[in-house]
Design an enzyme around this catalytic site. Sequence first.
Site, PDB file in Angstrom:
ATOM      1  N   GLY A  83       0.823  -1.210   0.000  1.00 12.58           N
ATOM      2  CA  GLY A  83       0.000   0.000   0.000  1.00 12.58           C
ATOM      3  C   GLY A  83       0.856   1.259   0.000  1.00 12.58           C
TER       4      GLY A  83
ATOM      5  N   ARG B 121       4.302 -16.414  -6.181  1.00 10.30           N
ATOM      6  CA  ARG B 121       2.901 -16.850  -6.228  1.00 10.30           C
ATOM      7  C   ARG B 121       2.091 -15.745  -6.896  1.00 10.30           C
ATOM      8  NH1 ARG B 121      -1.555 -17.170  -2.817  1.00 10.30           N
ATOM      9  NH2 ARG B 121      -2.608 -19.179  -2.894  1.00 10.30           N
TER      10      ARG B 121
ATOM     11  N   GLY C 231       6.312  -3.144   2.888  1.00  7.01           N
ATOM     12  CA  GLY C 231       5.977  -3.741   4.176  1.00  7.01           C
ATOM     13  C   GLY C 231       6.355  -5.206   4.196  1.00  7.01           C
ATOM     14  N   ASP C 232       5.685  -5.924   5.068  1.00  5.06           N
ATOM     15  CA  ASP C 232       6.013  -7.326   5.273  1.00  5.06           C
ATOM     16  C   ASP C 232       5.930  -8.148   3.974  1.00  5.06           C
ATOM     17  OD1 ASP C 232       6.582  -9.595   6.726  1.00  5.06           O
ATOM     18  OD2 ASP C 232       4.449 -10.064   6.948  1.00  5.06           O
ATOM     19  N   GLY C 233       4.855  -7.921   3.192  1.00  4.81           N
ATOM     20  CA  GLY C 233       4.668  -8.680   1.960  1.00  4.81           C
ATOM     21  C   GLY C 233       5.815  -8.441   0.988  1.00  4.81           C
TER      22      GLY C 233
ATOM     23  N   THR D 214       4.926   1.648   6.376  1.00  5.72           N
ATOM     24  CA  THR D 214       3.514   1.354   6.602  1.00  5.72           C
ATOM     25  C   THR D 214       2.949   2.384   7.567  1.00  5.72           C
ATOM     26  OG1 THR D 214       1.893  -0.107   7.642  1.00  5.72           O
ATOM     27  CG2 THR D 214       4.157  -0.422   8.333  1.00  5.72           C
ATOM     28  N   ILE D 215       1.726   2.807   7.278  1.00  2.00           N
ATOM     29  CA  ILE D 215       1.076   3.711   8.233  1.00  2.00           C
ATOM     30  C   ILE D 215       0.691   2.948   9.495  1.00  2.00           C
ATOM     31  CG2 ILE D 215       0.168   5.304   6.489  1.00  2.00           C
ATOM     32  CD1 ILE D 215      -2.649   3.934   7.107  1.00  2.00           C
ATOM     33  N   ASP D 216       0.677   1.595   9.413  1.00  2.00           N
ATOM     34  CA  ASP D 216       0.218   0.795  10.555  1.00  2.00           C
ATOM     35  C   ASP D 216       1.257   0.724  11.678  1.00  2.00           C
ATOM     36  OD1 ASP D 216      -1.877   0.301   8.827  1.00  2.00           O
ATOM     37  OD2 ASP D 216      -1.156  -1.681   8.239  1.00  2.00           O
TER      38      ASP D 216
ATOM     39  N   ASP E 145       3.437  -1.499  12.211  1.00  2.00           N
ATOM     40  CA  ASP E 145       3.388  -2.837  12.812  1.00  2.00           C
ATOM     41  C   ASP E 145       4.518  -3.746  12.346  1.00  2.00           C
ATOM     42  OD1 ASP E 145       2.576  -3.131  10.200  1.00  2.00           O
ATOM     43  OD2 ASP E 145       0.870  -4.427  10.646  1.00  2.00           O
TER      44      ASP E 145
ATOM     45  N   ARG F 177     -24.395  13.052  20.568  1.00  2.00           N
ATOM     46  CA  ARG F 177     -24.347  11.703  19.980  1.00  2.00           C
ATOM     47  C   ARG F 177     -23.117  10.932  20.436  1.00  2.00           C
ATOM     48  NH1 ARG F 177     -25.372  13.593  13.769  1.00  2.00           N
ATOM     49  NH2 ARG F 177     -27.643  13.656  13.844  1.00  2.00           N
TER      50      ARG F 177
ATOM     51  N   MET G 235      -7.574   2.927  10.464  1.00  2.00           N
ATOM     52  CA  MET G 235      -6.863   1.783   9.862  1.00  2.00           C
ATOM     53  C   MET G 235      -5.823   1.198  10.812  1.00  2.00           C
ATOM     54  SD  MET G 235      -6.157   2.680   5.889  1.00  2.00           S
ATOM     55  CE  MET G 235      -7.332   2.277   4.623  1.00  2.00           C
TER      56      MET G 235
ATOM     57  N   ARG H 118      -4.850  -2.508  10.347  1.00  2.00           N
ATOM     58  CA  ARG H 118      -4.952  -3.981  10.315  1.00  2.00           C
ATOM     59  C   ARG H 118      -5.066  -4.545  11.723  1.00  2.00           C
ATOM     60  NH1 ARG H 118      -3.591  -5.914   4.897  1.00  2.00           N
ATOM     61  NH2 ARG H 118      -2.320  -4.297   3.960  1.00  2.00           N
TER      62      ARG H 118
ATOM     63  N   ARG I  17     -23.372   7.637  15.327  1.00  2.00           N
ATOM     64  CA  ARG I  17     -22.964   7.779  13.925  1.00  2.00           C
ATOM     65  C   ARG I  17     -21.560   7.202  13.783  1.00  2.00           C
ATOM     66  NH1 ARG I  17     -27.530   9.044  13.590  1.00  2.00           N
ATOM     67  NH2 ARG I  17     -28.478  10.831  12.509  1.00  2.00           N
TER      68      ARG I  17
ATOM     69  N   ARG J 217      -3.921   7.666   4.349  1.00  2.00           N
ATOM     70  CA  ARG J 217      -2.654   7.401   3.664  1.00  2.00           C
ATOM     71  C   ARG J 217      -2.305   8.500   2.678  1.00  2.00           C
ATOM     72  NH1 ARG J 217      -3.524   1.242   2.157  1.00  2.00           N
ATOM     73  NH2 ARG J 217      -3.277   1.972   0.026  1.00  2.00           N
TER      74      ARG J 217
END
Length: 368
Positions: free
Chosen positions: A16, A84, A121-123, A144-146, A148, A181, A188, A190, A285, A294
Amino acid sequence: MSRTSLRRIGILTGGGDCPGLNAVIRAVAKTAMFQYKLEVFGIEDGFLGLIENRIHPLSVDDVSNILTRGGTILGTSNRANPARFAVGKDADGNPIFEDVTPRVLQHAREHGLDAIICIGGDGTMTGAAGLAAHGLRFVGVPKTIDNDLMGTDITFGFQTAVSIATEALDRIHTTASSHHRVMLVEIMGRNAGWLTLHSGLASGADVILIPEIPYDLAKVGAACVARSKRGKAFTIIAVSEGARPVGGKQVIQKIVKDSPDPVRLGGISQVLAEQIEQEFGLECRATILGHVQRGGTPVAFDRVLATLFGHKALELALAGEFNQLVVMQSGRITSVPFETVAGKQRLVPVDHPLIEAARGVGTSFGDE
Ligand code: F6P
């Protein structure tokens, strides 16, 4: 390996997009061109460019004026693991995978790439580690913005995403208080709650729900009701896309069949909004921030970190230290081998000081 034996390097961005990718590309390419007189080639759309032979020389002009730009000038893909790779679909619409590594090796050879800086990232690192076993030489830069990725205290892009999510949470306050409310903001990340924890804390969210601390709906509702009783007729809930109830499951938005990491999370805020309305009679809401987190220009911190990471990546390549990932550990830029981080996620420890600090100011994590 001596410094002079590198003549030509490639750069790719995989996975991403993330604010700061262009700052890394600029740091690698300009340093390589100005300081070491190397030729630099851009690989389009991550590993897809290596598979499809979309590789072209980069000039100084190509990498100028990109420091502040979001996204990646090279393009990216999160569906292109050469080991793959989806080459078509069967009669049921399921992807047919093939190992296209030989194609990648041929294209890298054709362009004379002595080393490839892969930003991902990891992938992406798993893909690079697979190709490294066939002789290609990589240096990885984590993004990564995550936030992680194992082995690094921080990834670039994270602080920008935290700022965006914080601003969104701040803005939600207006409607929450005017309309009395419960406002849920889905963030985000993950399976990791870093983004929600930081932005939730920064904006003073009343409830923070992260994947690492499964919530109890009754406790979440009780936190909202308790606020009403204290005269606060609204509640802000920062909820991670990966949050789940005790004994329950995450909400999956879609499965991207040909992606190395097929699960796309999303929708928990809407589920929770419904449940809180029904169970506790409070008007709710939900807002899903999505990819806005991102987008846009990286904050100064991410530009600096990305530049440091890019510089270090080139230094490692020049020193012949391949299949290493640039990381930051305790304030120092250093590196770790791919295999020490591949396939692992850095989650929020449940006793993290930020969680203690948030609990200290009365924030509920929906668990007590
Ligand atoms: O890993 C970054 C991230 O933005 C996650 O926070 C999110 O779950 C995922 O990517 C979304 O992926 P996509 O862009 O493929 O929808």
